[in-house]
Design a protein around this motif. Sequence first.
Motif, PDB file in Angstrom:
ATOM      1  N   GLN A 161       0.825  -1.205   0.000  1.00 40.55           N
ATOM      2  CA  GLN A 161       0.000   0.000   0.000  1.00 40.55           C
ATOM      3  C   GLN A 161       0.861   1.257   0.000  1.00 40.55           C
ATOM      4  N   ALA A 162       1.980   1.204   0.688  1.00 36.03           N
ATOM      5  CA  ALA A 162       2.894   2.353   0.684  1.00 36.03           C
ATOM      6  C   ALA A 162       3.468   2.575  -0.703  1.00 36.03           C
ATOM      7  N   LEU A 163       3.810   1.473  -1.395  1.00 28.43           N
ATOM      8  CA  LEU A 163       4.306   1.587  -2.767  1.00 28.43           C
ATOM      9  C   LEU A 163       3.235   2.170  -3.686  1.00 28.43           C
ATOM     10  N   LEU A 164       1.991   1.713  -3.535  1.00 26.49           N
ATOM     11  CA  LEU A 164       0.902   2.224  -4.372  1.00 26.49           C
ATOM     12  C   LEU A 164       0.711   3.723  -4.151  1.00 26.49           C
ATOM     13  N   ALA A 165       0.854   4.160  -2.910  1.00 24.40           N
ATOM     14  CA  ALA A 165       0.709   5.585  -2.615  1.00 24.40           C
ATOM     15  C   ALA A 165       1.838   6.391  -3.251  1.00 24.40           C
ATOM     16  N   GLN A 166       3.053   5.867  -3.200  1.00 30.60           N
ATOM     17  CA  GLN A 166       4.177   6.574  -3.816  1.00 30.60           C
ATOM     18  C   GLN A 166       4.002   6.649  -5.330  1.00 30.60           C
ATOM     19  N   GLU A 167       3.554   5.558  -5.934  1.00 25.58           N
ATOM     20  CA  GLU A 167       3.364   5.558  -7.393  1.00 25.58           C
ATOM     21  C   GLU A 167       2.238   6.492  -7.791  1.00 25.58           C
ATOM     22  N   LEU A 202      11.061   2.574   2.490  1.00 24.37           N
ATOM     23  CA  LEU A 202      10.951   1.986   1.162  1.00 24.37           C
ATOM     24  C   LEU A 202      11.609   2.920   0.142  1.00 24.37           C
ATOM     25  N   GLN A 203      12.519   2.369  -0.646  1.00 28.44           N
ATOM     26  CA  GLN A 203      13.226   3.165  -1.640  1.00 28.44           C
ATOM     27  C   GLN A 203      12.774   2.866  -3.068  1.00 28.44           C
ATOM     28  N   ALA A 204      12.260   1.661  -3.307  1.00 30.75           N
ATOM     29  CA  ALA A 204      11.848   1.302  -4.664  1.00 30.75           C
ATOM     30  C   ALA A 204      10.978   0.059  -4.602  1.00 30.75           C
ATOM     31  N   GLY A 205      10.151  -0.106  -5.623  1.00 33.77           N
ATOM     32  CA  GLY A 205       9.316  -1.304  -5.696  1.00 33.77           C
ATOM     33  C   GLY A 205       8.716  -1.460  -7.070  1.00 33.77           C
ATOM     34  N   MET A 206       8.320  -2.679  -7.389  1.00 33.99           N
ATOM     35  CA  MET A 206       7.654  -2.983  -8.649  1.00 33.99           C
ATOM     36  C   MET A 206       6.578  -4.033  -8.393  1.00 33.99           C
ATOM     37  N   VAL A 207       5.501  -3.959  -9.169  1.00 29.76           N
ATOM     38  CA  VAL A 207       4.390  -4.906  -9.064  1.00 29.76           C
ATOM     39  C   VAL A 207       4.121  -5.511 -10.436  1.00 29.76           C
ATOM     40  N   PHE A 208       3.920  -6.829 -10.456  1.00 29.19           N
ATOM     41  CA  PHE A 208       3.634  -7.562 -11.681  1.00 29.19           C
ATOM     42  C   PHE A 208       2.362  -8.378 -11.477  1.00 29.19           C
ATOM     43  N   PHE A 218       3.031  -3.920 -13.889  1.00 28.41           N
ATOM     44  CA  PHE A 218       1.854  -3.132 -13.554  1.00 28.41           C
ATOM     45  C   PHE A 218       2.233  -1.721 -13.134  1.00 28.41           C
ATOM     46  N   LEU A 219       3.142  -1.606 -12.175  1.00 29.62           N
ATOM     47  CA  LEU A 219       3.575  -0.279 -11.757  1.00 29.62           C
ATOM     48  C   LEU A 219       4.896  -0.386 -11.001  1.00 29.62           C
ATOM     49  N   GLY A 220       5.539   0.766 -10.860  1.00 26.45           N
ATOM     50  CA  GLY A 220       6.795   0.806 -10.128  1.00 26.45           C
ATOM     51  C   GLY A 220       7.098   2.218  -9.680  1.00 26.45           C
ATOM     52  N   TRP A 221       7.981   2.321  -8.711  1.00 28.36           N
ATOM     53  CA  TRP A 221       8.404   3.618  -8.183  1.00 28.36           C
ATOM     54  C   TRP A 221       9.817   3.472  -7.657  1.00 28.36           C
ATOM     55  N   ALA A 222      10.615   4.535  -7.748  1.00 25.76           N
ATOM     56  CA  ALA A 222      11.965   4.534  -7.200  1.00 25.76           C
ATOM     57  C   ALA A 222      12.306   5.924  -6.703  1.00 25.76           C
ATOM     58  N   SER A 223      12.920   5.982  -5.544  1.00 25.52           N
ATOM     59  CA  SER A 223      13.416   7.250  -5.009  1.00 25.52           C
ATOM     60  C   SER A 223      14.667   7.657  -5.782  1.00 25.52           C
ATOM     61  N   PRO A 224      15.117   8.897  -5.643  1.00 23.43           N
ATOM     62  CA  PRO A 224      16.365   9.297  -6.301  1.00 23.43           C
ATOM     63  C   PRO A 224      17.543   8.388  -5.934  1.00 23.43           C
ATOM     64  N   ALA A 225      17.615   7.984  -4.662  1.00 23.18           N
ATOM     65  CA  ALA A 225      18.702   7.087  -4.250  1.00 23.18           C
ATOM     66  C   ALA A 225      18.592   5.739  -4.937  1.00 23.18           C
ATOM     67  N   ALA A 226      17.370   5.245  -5.103  1.00 27.14           N
ATOM     68  CA  ALA A 226      17.168   3.957  -5.757  1.00 27.14           C
ATOM     69  C   ALA A 226      17.511   4.030  -7.236  1.00 27.14           C
ATOM     70  N   ARG A 227      17.173   5.150  -7.880  1.00 25.85           N
ATOM     71  CA  ARG A 227      17.518   5.294  -9.289  1.00 25.85           C
ATOM     72  C   ARG A 227      19.033   5.323  -9.467  1.00 25.85           C
ATOM     73  N   ALA A 228      19.713   6.003  -8.565  1.00 18.93           N
ATOM     74  CA  ALA A 228      21.173   6.062  -8.642  1.00 18.93           C
ATOM     75  C   ALA A 228      21.797   4.696  -8.422  1.00 18.93           C
ATOM     76  N   PRO A 234      17.872  -5.225  -9.983  1.00 19.08           N
ATOM     77  CA  PRO A 234      17.706  -6.411  -9.153  1.00 19.08           C
ATOM     78  C   PRO A 234      16.244  -6.761  -8.862  1.00 19.08           C
ATOM     79  N   ILE A 235      15.397  -5.739  -8.720  1.00 14.75           N
ATOM     80  CA  ILE A 235      13.980  -6.020  -8.453  1.00 14.75           C
ATOM     81  C   ILE A 235      13.351  -6.738  -9.642  1.00 14.75           C
ATOM     82  N   LEU A 236      13.591  -6.221 -10.843  1.00 14.32           N
ATOM     83  CA  LEU A 236      13.035  -6.865 -12.035  1.00 14.32           C
ATOM     84  C   LEU A 236      13.611  -8.270 -12.211  1.00 14.32           C
ATOM     85  N   TRP A 237      14.892  -8.424 -11.974  1.00 10.22           N
ATOM     86  CA  TRP A 237      15.523  -9.728 -12.136  1.00 10.22           C
ATOM     87  C   TRP A 237      14.916 -10.758 -11.178  1.00 10.22           C
TER      88      TRP A 237
END
Length: 287
Positions: A161-167, A202-208, A218-228, A234-237
């Motif tokens: 739910q936290a990831l959904l809110a960030q996205e 939470l710095q990053a997440g993805m949903v499939f 389905f969706l994903g989100w990443a903080s600036p630190a996670a993008r760097a 690794p999450i997708l893998w």
Amino acid sequence: MDIRWDQASEDEWQARMACHAHMPLRQDWAFGEAMRRLGVKTGRAVIYDAGQAIAAVQVLQRRGLQIIGQGPIWLAEVPPARKRRALRCLARHAGATIVTPDAPLSGWGMIPLITAKASALWRIDGTTQALRQGLQAKWRNRLVKAEKTVKPMPLAVPKLQALLAQEAAQRRARGYGNLPGGMALDWSGGIVALGWHAGGALQAGMVFLRHGHCASYFLGWASPAARAAFAHGPILWQAALALRDRGVQVLDLGAVNTENGAGLAHFKLGTGASVVMAGATSLIVPG
């Protein structure tokens, strides 16, 4: 042609869909049920021609408008003219019918509205070693480096739910559209949701979303630190391996736009995914 509405059971529907090498998300039974829970009327039809079932199609229906996404699913070898005839038969109602075929289709009776888009499809049914070797060298090298610090973990409901809110906040800020994030909370086909936590947050997440022998990003989100940190690598893998172990053969990574989203396109194609063209979104002239 004979169109039979809402006569197939879930098992019968899914059995028909299973014949498709890439079973599209929007034609899966679970998608129709999710739309119904959101208040959208959904119809499912099997189209017969000369006694032969040639197509199955799931349709969203509202206020005189029929919307067909990634369909119909053709159940036999059907020439383009026959496909257009089937679509024109579906359009015989008091309203408009808009179709986005999952493969190129055009011609008489189809008025293009939106240019065709490409998607990245990643076959993940090989061995772990084969999948690793299929990654582009630069992508693989970035993955190896990121895996030293990024340790993806499954997201329980509160974290999801936290990831959904960030996205959702990201979506508003960037002005892009997407399906409602809440669909992930009760998706009947099953989901894989992974995230990375660092610094107590939470710095990053993805949903499939899984649909039969396929799954879709389905969706994903990443903080600036996670993008760097290339955290989505690794999450997708890890998500791909988890989906493969659940019987998924093809992972749809979504649209590829090398003009306005070159970085995201390179990320998707770096997995070794293939580019597949859909058909243009078209208004169908009743016939």
